[in-house]
Design an enzyme around this catalytic site. Sequence first.
Site, mmCIF file in Angstrom:
data_model
loop_
_atom_site.group_PDB
_atom_site.id
_atom_site.type_symbol
_atom_site.label_atom_id
_atom_site.label_comp_id
_atom_site.label_asym_id
_atom_site.label_seq_id
_atom_site.Cartn_x
_atom_site.Cartn_y
_atom_site.Cartn_z
ATOM 1 N N GLU A 77 -1.824 -28.699 28.332
ATOM 2 C CA GLU A 77 -3.028 -29.546 28.273
ATOM 3 C C GLU A 77 -2.860 -30.676 27.262
ATOM 4 O OE1 GLU A 77 -7.100 -27.779 28.722
ATOM 5 O OE2 GLU A 77 -6.010 -25.914 28.338
ATOM 6 N N THR A 103 0.820 -1.208 0.000
ATOM 7 C CA THR A 103 0.000 0.000 0.000
ATOM 8 C C THR A 103 0.852 1.254 0.000
ATOM 9 O OG1 THR A 103 -1.772 -1.175 1.091
ATOM 10 C CG2 THR A 103 -1.787 1.198 1.333
ATOM 11 N N TYR A 136 -8.443 0.642 -3.601
ATOM 12 C CA TYR A 136 -7.181 1.050 -4.221
ATOM 13 C C TYR A 136 -6.439 -0.189 -4.680
ATOM 14 C CZ TYR A 136 -4.785 -0.647 -0.085
ATOM 15 O OH TYR A 136 -4.314 -1.459 0.894
ATOM 16 N N THR A 189 1.658 -4.260 4.324
ATOM 17 C CA THR A 189 1.496 -4.582 5.752
ATOM 18 C C THR A 189 0.974 -6.001 5.984
ATOM 19 O OG1 THR A 189 -0.747 -3.685 5.816
ATOM 20 C CG2 THR A 189 1.044 -2.171 6.409
ATOM 21 N N ASP A 190 0.294 -6.579 4.971
ATOM 22 C CA ASP A 190 -0.389 -7.857 5.220
ATOM 23 C C ASP A 190 0.565 -8.968 5.664
ATOM 24 O OD1 ASP A 190 -2.716 -6.620 4.478
ATOM 25 O OD2 ASP A 190 -2.997 -7.713 2.596
ATOM 26 N N LYS A 211 0.300 -7.824 12.884
ATOM 27 C CA LYS A 211 -0.733 -6.884 12.423
ATOM 28 C C LYS A 211 -2.002 -7.154 13.211
ATOM 29 C CE LYS A 211 -2.856 -5.020 8.236
ATOM 30 N NZ LYS A 211 -2.884 -4.957 6.771
HETATM 31 N N1 ASP Z 1 -2.772 -5.514 0.942
HETATM 32 C C1 ASP Z 1 -1.740 -4.535 1.201
HETATM 33 C C2 ASP Z 1 -0.400 -5.262 1.187
HETATM 34 O O1 ASP Z 1 -0.091 -5.950 2.115
HETATM 35 C C3 ASP Z 1 -1.995 -3.871 2.489
HETATM 36 C C4 ASP Z 1 -0.949 -2.864 2.914
HETATM 37 O O2 ASP Z 1 0.141 -2.737 2.412
HETATM 38 O O3 ASP Z 1 -1.258 -2.148 3.895
HETATM 39 O O4 ASP Z 1 0.314 -5.132 0.253
#
Ligand code: ASP
Length: 355
Positions: A312, A39, A52, A118-119, A191
Amino acid sequence: MKSVLQRSLPFLFTGVLLAAPSYAADKLPNIVVLATGGTIAGAAASDVQAGYTSGQVGVDQLLAAVPQARKLAVLSGEQVANIGSQDMNDEVWLKLARRVNEVLAKPEVDGIVITHGTDTIEETGYFLNLVVKSKKPVVLTAAMRPSTALSADGPLNFFNAVAVAANKDAAGKGVLVVVNDWIHGASSLTKTSTTAVQTFMSPLRGLVGTVAYGEIEFFHGAVGKNTVDSEFSLDGVTSLPRVDIIMAHENMDGKMIDAAVAAGAKGIVIAGVGNGNMTKEGLDALAANAKKGIICVRSSRVVTGRVGRNVEVDDDKLALIASDDLNPQKARVLLRLALLKPRPLAEIQRLFQEY
Ligand code: ASP
């Protein structure tokens, strides 16, 4: 150490009014930016829409968008990939890891910044943490909002990531991830929000430090063995063994576990309930596959806390591994590297305690 402000605006502190910062470019650290998409390189048709596409902006545009970062370092960029990190794959991982090692081996390079989605940044960061062979700073950064958004978070995250990579004290701390003013260790961050800018947390191991407009404070070093102390290497590696993650839930049976093994998984990670638990049926299927030599790790779908041995579940009796404090996605990364050569179960358990 001088602050970014002191370093970039020396006239404020010397009383001499200069038109531009007096900066000798050759004194600045050399930082190489490896872009992979995400992103942070995403674009939308308008600045206030949710939809996007990741990976639209190239590394040159990304560097041009944050000219302030050139006050911190001499920057050069390379495009390794340009994908949404939901599409991250072994081909890009192996290419990226090799490039990081090659670039860091150059004496003139002081550090690396990697832009990423971020993923899956926590998985890529942890993978690099285990296979990079250098103490020089490697800093991943990302953004929750695309570059075209109102209040895009990418530019400041990038600036802060360059500041951390250019900082000598970042060396030897393992691979770091800088997002939203926080410096995370690659082994700890996860995340936690699908949309919030403050999405990354290091719930169990805590933050490595903070960075605000380039001002850095480190709290502690890396947790877990990494980089030059890691026993993993990609030398001669062209593919990674398949390891699947299966989530435990109410009424779980063993069919997904058996299907993963039938599909070629050499290892299974269970995203267990609670302390790595699952139904009796799930556990029976897991133990049956462990008996056949599939390496089976119990992790947890709970966002924080350790998964301990023999709590457990009788791991000793069933020949299972407890993930300790690695979440399922990181347990999968470690297990894939561990399975590059045959190892006794006790050794694999040791890896989970040390990394
Ligand atoms: N789907 C995007 C990615 O991981 C989300 C992001 O970058 O925040 O490339």
